[in-house]
Design a protein around this motif. Structure first.
Motif, short mmCIF file in Angstrom:
data_model
loop_
_atom_site.label_atom_id
_atom_site.label_comp_id
_atom_site.label_asym_id
_atom_site.label_seq_id
_atom_site.Cartn_x
_atom_site.Cartn_y
_atom_site.Cartn_z
N SER A 157 1.05 -1.07 -0.11
CA SER A 157 0.04 -0.11 0.13
C SER A 157 0.77 1.20 0.04
N ASP A 158 0.75 2.30 -0.77
CA ASP A 158 1.15 3.40 -0.93
C ASP A 158 0.92 4.18 0.46
N LEU A 159 -0.21 4.12 0.96
CA LEU A 159 -0.65 4.63 2.16
C LEU A 159 0.40 4.13 3.27
N THR A 160 0.32 2.83 3.37
CA THR A 160 1.39 2.48 4.41
C THR A 160 2.78 2.95 4.26
N ASP A 161 3.33 3.34 2.92
CA ASP A 161 4.55 3.57 2.79
C ASP A 161 4.69 5.13 2.94
N ASP A 162 3.59 5.97 3.20
CA ASP A 162 3.74 7.40 3.40
C ASP A 162 3.51 7.40 5.00
N VAL A 163 3.44 6.54 5.90
CA VAL A 163 3.31 6.77 7.26
C VAL A 163 4.66 6.86 7.93
N ALA A 164 4.44 7.74 8.80
CA ALA A 164 5.87 7.93 9.67
C ALA A 164 6.97 8.49 9.31
N PRO A 165 7.08 9.48 8.28
CA PRO A 165 8.09 9.97 7.62
C PRO A 165 9.48 10.57 8.24
N TRP A 166 9.11 10.63 9.74
CA TRP A 166 10.05 10.96 10.62
C TRP A 166 11.17 9.85 10.93
N PHE A 167 10.52 8.69 10.99
CA PHE A 167 11.34 7.52 11.20
C PHE A 167 11.83 6.89 9.84
#
Length: 252
Positions: A157-167
């Motif tokens: 999922s692209d949405l999963t891939d976008d989560v938690a950008p700081w990490f």
């Protein structure tokens, strides 16, 4: 909506408050898939200053222990891939496809699919890749467990891939595999062929990246300058300083 007034569509007094969640909206991208929402509910005005952090993993490091000395990063992995979870929630199309594909391989050394139980998380330490379809939110705790056990997460999922950008943002290109969801659901992608075709140099790079960066995805048992708590606090502090610089602290 249970968060109206403070989390969702906040009142004026809370408009500039920083918000932390397990998922967030990337407003620069069009949203589609199992976790898409109506456009009117996903504007910056409705969710201002919203940042995401991953679920903390099931294991916790000690600050003084180098990850290179941890057993999960030194163990020989005997299984190509594994999936720990159920197929009756989250992205059910992807999950059912994974379960069926694992059954088709008829080999525990190729793929293991198991319903989630806490003890099964240790199976991640013996797998090279861990299959991570979206859960009830785009990010699932299992991804954090995979990373801290040194298992390369395979996302759908692209949405999963976008989560938690700081990490995640600076390492995900060399620390995860992103499978095109629709192609996978349409049976155009075979995971065994895909994952076995990865060059050994790239595989080694991904494993090294997880070993070096996994500390971010857990909360250490003592004060740790590189764990998830520190990542959150440092970035919230940076954002607050930036808001003050832009003159948006307080409210109008």
């Amino acid at each position: 909506h249970s968060g109206v007034g403070w989390y969702f569509n906040p009142i004026k007094e809370l408009m500039n408050t920083q918000r932390l969640a397990y998922s967030h909206f990337n407003f620069s991208k069009s949203r589609k898939g199992v976790h898409s929402y109506k456009k009117k509910d996903t504007t910056i005005k409705m969710y201002p200053n919203l940042w995401s952090a991953p679920y903390p993993s099931s294991i916790h490091y000690r600050a003084e222990t180098p990850t290179k000395n941890m057993p999960q990063f030194r163990t020989k992995r005997k299984r190509l891939m594994s999936f720990i979870g159920k197929s009756n929630h989250g992205d059910q199309q992807v999950r059912k496809r994974i379960v069926n594909m694992c059954k088709k391989y008829k080999s525990n050394s190729i793929c293991r699919s198991s319903g989630w139980k806490p003890a099964l998380a240790t199976a991640k330490a013996s797998s090279v890749f861990c299959l991570e379809p979206a859960g009830d939110s785009p990010w699932r705790k299992s991804i954090s467990d995979s990373i801290t056990f040194g298992c390369i997460p395979v996302l759908f999922s692209d949405l999963t891939d976008d989560v938690a950008p700081w990490f995640w943002q600076d390492l995900k290109a060399r620390g995860r595999v992103l499978v095109p969801r629709d192609e996978f659901v349409a049976r155009r992608i075979d995971l065994k062929m895909l994952l076995q075709s990865m060059p050994s140099e790239l595989l080694k790079l991904m494993q090294t990246t997880l070993r070096e960066k996994s500390r971010r995805f857990q909360y250490s048992t003592d004060d740790d300058q590189h764990d998830g708590v520190r990542i959150i606090l440092d970035n919230l502090h940076r954002e607050a300083i930036d808001m003050e610089r832009r003159g948006v602290c307080g409210y109008n």
